[in-house]
Design a protein around this motif. Structure first.
Motif, PDB file in Angstrom:
ATOM      1  N   ARG A   1       2.075   1.470  -3.724  1.00  0.00           N
ATOM      2  CA  ARG A   1       0.955   1.737  -4.924  1.00  0.00           C
ATOM      3  C   ARG A   1      -0.126   2.282  -4.532  1.00  0.00           C
ATOM      4  NH1 ARG A   1      -0.783  -3.766  -6.814  1.00  0.00           N
ATOM      5  NH2 ARG A   1      -1.562  -2.380  -8.537  1.00  0.00           N
ATOM      6  N   GLY A   2      -0.412   2.493  -3.204  1.00  0.00           N
ATOM      7  CA  GLY A   2      -1.646   3.488  -2.975  1.00  0.00           C
ATOM      8  C   GLY A   2      -2.656   2.209  -2.563  1.00  0.00           C
ATOM      9  N   GLU A   3      -3.730   2.996  -1.660  1.00  0.00           N
ATOM     10  CA  GLU A   3      -4.782   2.229  -1.307  1.00  0.00           C
ATOM     11  C   GLU A   3      -5.710   1.777  -2.547  1.00  0.00           C
ATOM     12  OE1 GLU A   3      -6.883   4.071   1.686  1.00  0.00           O
ATOM     13  OE2 GLU A   3      -5.601   3.532   3.454  1.00  0.00           O
ATOM     14  N   SER A   4      -5.919   2.729  -3.281  1.00  0.00           N
ATOM     15  CA  SER A   4      -6.842   2.523  -4.510  1.00  0.00           C
ATOM     16  C   SER A   4      -6.368   1.446  -5.539  1.00  0.00           C
ATOM     17  CB  SER A   4      -6.999   3.964  -5.379  1.00  0.00           C
ATOM     18  OG  SER A   4      -7.721   4.725  -4.721  1.00  0.00           O
ATOM     19  N   ALA A   5      -5.111   1.650  -5.559  1.00  0.00           N
ATOM     20  CA  ALA A   5      -4.729   0.631  -6.547  1.00  0.00           C
ATOM     21  C   ALA A   5      -4.573  -0.878  -5.969  1.00  0.00           C
ATOM     22  CB  ALA A   5      -3.129   1.107  -7.133  1.00  0.00           C
ATOM     23  N   CYS A   6      -4.448  -0.762  -4.997  1.00  0.00           N
ATOM     24  CA  CYS A   6      -4.490  -2.034  -3.934  1.00  0.00           C
ATOM     25  C   CYS A   6      -5.726  -2.592  -3.976  1.00  0.00           C
ATOM     26  CB  CYS A   6      -3.407  -2.149  -2.717  1.00  0.00           C
ATOM     27  SG  CYS A   6      -1.943  -2.039  -2.840  1.00  0.00           S
ATOM     28  N   ALA A   7      -6.651  -1.884  -3.469  1.00  0.00           N
ATOM     29  CA  ALA A   7      -8.180  -2.393  -3.612  1.00  0.00           C
ATOM     30  C   ALA A   7      -8.428  -2.909  -5.034  1.00  0.00           C
ATOM     31  CB  ALA A   7      -9.123  -1.123  -3.160  1.00  0.00           C
ATOM     32  N   ARG A   8      -8.031  -2.394  -6.021  1.00  0.00           N
ATOM     33  CA  ARG A   8      -8.575  -2.628  -7.509  1.00  0.00           C
ATOM     34  C   ARG A   8      -7.591  -3.972  -7.739  1.00  0.00           C
ATOM     35  NH1 ARG A   8     -10.526   0.328 -11.478  1.00  0.00           N
ATOM     36  NH2 ARG A   8     -10.633  -0.875 -13.325  1.00  0.00           N
ATOM     37  N   THR A   9      -6.533  -4.241  -7.341  1.00  0.00           N
ATOM     38  CA  THR A   9      -5.762  -5.480  -7.286  1.00  0.00           C
ATOM     39  C   THR A   9      -6.508  -6.564  -6.561  1.00  0.00           C
ATOM     40  OG1 THR A   9      -3.732  -4.366  -7.689  1.00  0.00           O
ATOM     41  CG2 THR A   9      -3.686  -6.582  -6.840  1.00  0.00           C
ATOM     42  N   PHE A  10      -6.987  -6.323  -5.217  1.00  0.00           N
ATOM     43  CA  PHE A  10      -7.473  -7.202  -4.494  1.00  0.00           C
ATOM     44  C   PHE A  10      -9.007  -7.894  -5.089  1.00  0.00           C
ATOM     45  CE2 PHE A  10     -10.759  -8.237  -1.520  1.00  0.00           C
ATOM     46  CZ  PHE A  10     -10.200  -9.227  -0.586  1.00  0.00           C
ATOM     47  N   ILE A  11      -9.668  -6.646  -5.702  1.00  0.00           N
ATOM     48  CA  ILE A  11     -11.070  -6.880  -6.196  1.00  0.00           C
ATOM     49  C   ILE A  11     -10.713  -8.028  -7.389  1.00  0.00           C
ATOM     50  CG2 ILE A  11     -13.044  -6.162  -7.384  1.00  0.00           C
ATOM     51  CD1 ILE A  11     -12.558  -3.556  -5.414  1.00  0.00           C
TER      52      ILE A  11
ATOM     53  N   VAL B   1       1.022  -1.331  -0.067  1.00  0.00           N
ATOM     54  CA  VAL B   1      -0.073  -0.054  -0.039  1.00  0.00           C
ATOM     55  C   VAL B   1       0.974   1.360  -0.138  1.00  0.00           C
ATOM     56  CG1 VAL B   1      -1.902   1.263   1.445  1.00  0.00           C
ATOM     57  CG2 VAL B   1      -1.975  -1.169   1.096  1.00  0.00           C
ATOM     58  N   ALA B   2       1.980   1.261   0.544  1.00  0.00           N
ATOM     59  CA  ALA B   2       2.893   2.491   0.910  1.00  0.00           C
ATOM     60  C   ALA B   2       3.426   2.872  -0.524  1.00  0.00           C
ATOM     61  CB  ALA B   2       3.952   2.255   1.665  1.00  0.00           C
TER      62      ALA B   2
END
Lengths: 575, 461
Positions: A152-162, A149-150
């Motif tokens: 790539r950022g939260e949004s990108a990580c959320a997208r990857t998770f989804i 997260v640090a």
């Protein structure tokens, strides 16, 4: 959910009252009580279906397979309890069996995966939400889909998770639209004040209550015939894994789907062989056996403690024997005949003593030979004999009915209405004598002649399966007879359990029935007229392999019913 | 130990899946109750395998009659009973299936079973599930909107082969072919009604958000509904209908989570029952314990206005229960097949059926202890006790043993024995279902298959 009734060629009731051997009416006029007649099928009947159509002696047998795929109905299938538990275990590593809190699963045709029986009503919807929330609360999204997260950022990580977790949950890549809506749900939850991980848990919960997770949605691929669509590779991957593992596809199956390596029947069968060789297939085979043979009955069997003081202490040993026998026989010899006739079984010392065989020294199961005893195969195991009996004595009726329904795939008609059960003759001593009224009373004999004489062959075992030569001081007679089997060759008299087992093992009707039971279990529904070709191939394969069950399972994945789905358009859907 | 429910808050918006949320001392004591008459409640209770007619039906009719042995345990409530002789489940003679499943499927739906191949493993022609909505669900659709649960379904070992269920095991239907499962575990049922489920949003967000769980649930359920709706457009007719049931279930859940703020009206007698002890709820010999726990829960659910409609299914049609707690070692179904001339068997059947009557009496007793308005909850409750058969050994579905019990809010003139039937005026059980609907304030002149319904039963009102 049955507003358009299934075609019912398959389970035509035997008509008991003196007409059992009468050939059925011609196809076009054959009807089933209560069924609309407007949609009488034009498909040929399925070979071996009860009652057996009588083939004129000079006709040439014709194949039901026309070369045009005929997949039969393809109802939307919900994950059943077992599949749900296995799926969340694969997805989340959670082995807590959340389905224990779900209401009882609707079952039909012996199996707990019949698509049409599996609707979602209020209590289950609530339990799904409860379970999803509890699973998400325990889950660690950061470990499920690692992402920095640090950096790539939260949004990108959320997208990857989804994207990553979504593929596992839906068992296929998400569509752009789905991805967008789930990312939006994440953002909305974040904007409401939830932190990153908590918002991911909300998305995770949403995935676990989505119909794309709870059902095996099959929208299908291109149309291949007027009434048939191919399946997408991911849909085929799920068909394979749920059929053989009751679980979602593994990495290799996902990879095969992604790389287009499920595009030929050979590729599909190759994966089936891989899955079958995996230990995970054992649990599914055991589940099939448990349901087909009704092994759970033993758990709910109640015995009179005076008549059968040993039952309570032997019940677990009985269950263990049958479980071990089926496991070893299926994965060993692996034939229908072995299930019915094997002289080798697995018992602990208490059951060995009960059977009168020697060898086992303690609580562990050990292989023993039944040579020298009257036992052979499944039907003579104490688990079957005691659960197909009453609390106080044997039941040739229940034992015969079991053979008739589960091994010959014939259904029994109801007892007549407004009819007083006749009392047994006061001079009757043995069970056989007491059931004589069934033979002499015309109102009884039609149906009971189908059950009682089969069960008589097992009268050498009492109500909990102990071998006996006498009953209440009178000698036990073990002659029996099979009449009105789906194939005439199975009919005839026999003497005792070994001959009964041999007769059933040699019966093509039994082979056909076993193939049909696996078919029902595999497709999650009863067979229909359109399945004639699929069943013909299965039955022929089983004959050619001399009853090899593992071959049968692989063959199943080559059938039209497995490789295709009914056209959604033909069912009223849209592309 | 029981905790007065008036101390709790119910369903803070979407915040609680079950109805009871944390016990907040700060909560204002609830005072006002809807200024109307007390609500009416309906319980449909099922027992199996028919009865012993000459020990069930009184010989006299009218308000002066003696309860035969099976119904004798209900004597303390005789003034709150209607014993109905001569009601036929005529629907059960039509359509596919064998008699037990036909009687079960039609008992509350008034419809014959669906055609199908789902159930061929018993005896009789193959059949599907029940062919219509059941009367309890129809009543719930009409009167259930004001309580957290539109209806509640309970069972005492309600499946023959748990954890699976078949058409023999189901009498409640949300729609044709959509069986509604009962709760079989008293502890799980208690938790559903009276305690807080495990949920999310309790740790990471603690103190940072007002009610994260409520907001999350809205997001989650909205997505699920959208997915189902989108999917329905693409699937065939049958699958669409299956998803309809799912969608309805989610909407009901949502409305339960959103509607009940503040708490719905409760009686002054409302209190949580003690949490039932964990029990092996599929063990035959625990039958009496499970029954008692379920009756406690239903009484509390009525008293606390958690629901106005409930069903209680004892065993299942063609019940194989072994009444060993009564000293009877044979199974119920086997006994029910014995001829009437086998006195020993008839004695045992009568003993078991009298036990069921005693359970009903104990339920009426519970309700009679809960004050409500100028009377008790019993005054505002209607119980329908029915069976999938009339008489076991001949599998008849004529002269089904039906009893109505409770005050029914004055809708019926209770305390009587009535005889119906005889050519040409058949007394269809569908007519009785219409009467129950009317008593519950639901206007209807027909229910179930209209061919076997000629309107409400005469003489009840």
């Amino acid at each position: 959910m049955r507003l358009s009734p299934a075609l019912l060629l398959l389970a035509l009731p035997l008509s008991c009252v003196g007409e059992i051997d009468t050939p059925p009416a011609p196809e076009a006029t054959r009807t089933v009580p209560g069924m609309p007649t407007g949609s009488t099928p034009t498909q040929p009947p399925i070979p071996g279906m009860p009652p057996l159509p009588v083939t004129p002696p000079d006709s040439t047998p014709t194949s039901a397979c026309t070369g045009v795929p005929s997949p039969g109905a393809s109802p939307l299938r919900r994950l059943n309890s077992t599949e749900y538990d296995n799926t969340v275990k694969d997805l989340l590593g959670d082995g807590s069996h959340p389905s224990a809190a779900f209401p009882a699963e609707n079952a039909s045709l012996s199996f707990d995966n019949d698509a049409e029986a599996m609707v979602v009503t209020g209590l289950l919807a609530e339990k799904y939400l409860d379970a999803a929330e509890a699973l998400a609360a325990k889950a660690d999204p950061a470990a499920l889909v690692p992402c920095d997260v640090a950096m790539r950022g939260e949004s990108a990580c959320a997208r990857t998770f989804i994207e990553t977790f979504g593929l596992r949950a839906y068992r296929r890549p998400l569509t752009t639209d789905e991805l967008g809506r789930l990312v939006q749900a994440y953002s909305t939850t974040r904007s409401q004040g939830a932190n990153h991980l908590s918002a991911l848990r909300t998305v995770l919960t949403a995935l676990l209550v989505s119909p794309h997770f709870l059902y095996r949605v099959e929208l299908g691929g291109p149309q291949v015939a007027a009434n048939a669509q191919s399946l997408t590779p991911y849909e085929l991957a799920s068909r394979l894994s749920y059929f053989l593992w009751s679980a979602p596809p593994d990495d290799l199956l996902f990879a095969a789907a992604a790389q287009g390596q499920l595009s030929t029947p050979d590729q599909v069968a190759g994966q089936a062989r891989r899955l079958l060789a995996d230990p995970r297939a054992h649990a599914t085979v055991a589940r099939f056996h448990e349901q087909w043979l009704g092994l759970g009955r033993l758990d709910h069997t109640t015995k009179d403690t005076t008549a059968f003081p040993l039952f309570a202490t032997l019940r677990a040993s009985m269950k263990a024997e049958t479980t071990a026998f089926l496991e070893n026989t299926f994965w060993g010899d692996g034939t229908v005949a072995a299930l019915l006739t094997s002289k080798r079984t697995f018992v602990d010392k208490p059951l060995a003593d009960f059977y009168g065989v020697t060898g086992p020294q303690g609580a562990a199961l050990e292989p023993v030979s039944l040579a020298g005893t009257t036992r052979a195969g499944l039907l003579t195991q104490a688990s079957m004999l005691s659960s197909l009996a009453t609390a106080t004595e044997t039941s040739p009726i229940l034992r015969g009915k079991f053979v008739r329904e589960q091994l010959l795939c014939q259904s029994m008609p109801p007892p007549p209405a407004n009819f007083d059960v006749p009392a047994a003759s006061p001079t009757a001593v043995t069970m056989r004598q007491r059931l004589d009224a069934h033979r002499t009373n015309a109102a009884c004999s039609g149906c009971h002649s189908l059950m009682d004489p089969i069960g008589f062959g097992l009268e050498g075992f009492d109500g909990m399966g102990r071998a006996r030569a006498t009953e209440a001081g009178a000698p036990v007679e073990v002659s029996g007879e099979i009449v009105s089997a789906p194939d005439p060759a199975t009919n005839g008299t026999f003497q005792g359990p070994a001959e009964l087992a041999a007769k059933l093992a040699a019966s093509s009707a039994v082979q056909t029935c076993v193939a049909r039971q696996w078919f029902r279990f595999g497709v999650g529904r009863g067979e229909r007229a359109q399945d004639a070709c699929s069943l013909e191939r299965l039955t022929k394969g089983l004959e050619d392999s001399h009853g090899d069950l593992k071959t049968l399972l692989v063959d199943f994945t080559r059938t039209d019913a497995f490789l295709y789905r009914t056209s959604r358009v033909a069912e009223g859907g849209t592309l | 130990m029981s905790i007065p429910l008036s101390r709790r808050t119910l369903l803070r918006g979407l915040g609680g899946l079950s109805i009871a949320l944390p016990w907040l001392e700060a909560m204002t004591p609830r005072t006002a109750r809807a200024a109307t008459a007390p609500p009416l409640r309906f319980l449909a209770m099922f027992t199996a395998n028919g009865t012993v007619p000459d020990r069930f039906f009184p010989t006299a009719t009218g308000s002066s009659f003696t309860l035969p042995s099976i119904l004798q345990p209900l004597a303390p409530f005789q003034s709150k009973l209607l014993v109905l002789d001569g009601i036929d489940n005529e629907v059960a003679y039509h359509g596919p299936g064998e008699r037990h499943m036909m009687g079960m499927g039609s008992l509350l739906t008034g419809h014959q079973l669906q055609a199908g191949t789902l159930f061929t493993d018993g005896s009789g022609t193959p059949a599907g599930w029940g062919g219509g909505i059941s009367v309890d669900q129809a009543i719930a659709q009409s009167v259930g909107g004001s309580t957290p649960f539109k209806s509640l379904e309970f069972g005492v070992i309600p499946e023959k082969d748990p954890p699976t269920a078949t058409v023999w095991d189901r009498m409640v239907y949300a729609a044709p072919g959509v069986p509604v499962p009962p709760m079989a575990d008293p502890v799980a049922a208690f938790n559903r009604l009276f305690s807080v489920p495990v949920g999310m949003g309790t740790t990471a967000d603690a103190g940072t958000v007002a009610d994260p769980k409520a907001l999350a649930r809205k997001t989650i359920l909205d997505l699920a509904k959208d997915d189902i709706t989108a999917l329905q457009k693409r699937l065939g007719t049958t699958d669409r209908q299956k998803l309809d049931a799912h969608l309805t279930a989610i909407r009901d859940l949502e409305s339960r989570l959103t509607l009940f703020q503040p708490a719905p009206p409760m009686t002054s007698g409302c209190s949580t029952p003690a949490a039932p002890a964990a029990v092996a709820y599929r063990d035959n010999d625990n039958y009496p314990k499970i029954s008692s726990a379920m009756l406690d829960l239903i009484a509390a659910a009525f008293a606390c206005n958690l629901t106005r409609v409930a069903t209680l299914q004892y065993s299942y049609s063609r019940s194989y229960v072994y009444p060993r707690w009564l000293g009877i070692s044979q199974g119920h179904h086997g006994l029910s097949h014995d001829a009437d001339s086998v006195t020993a068997s008839m004695d045992k059947l009568a003993t078991l059926n009298a036990w069921y009557a005693a359970e009903l009496a104990s339920f009426l007793q519970r309700l009679s202890k809960i004050p409500e308005g100028s009377g008790t909850v019993l005054d505002n409750t209607l119980v329908l006790w029915g069976n999938e058969l009339g008489h076991g050994s001949d599998h008849t579905d004529r002269r089904v043993p039906f009893v109505l019990a409770g005050g029914a809010g004055g809708a019926f003139r209770m305390g009587r024995s009535l005889k119906y039937g005889g050519a040409p005026a058949k007394a269809f059980h569908n007519n009785l279902l219409v009467s129950c609907m009317n008593a519950m304030g639901v206007s209807a002149t027909t229910f179930g298959d209209a061919a076997y319904c000629t309107g409400a039963l005469p003489d009840l009102v």
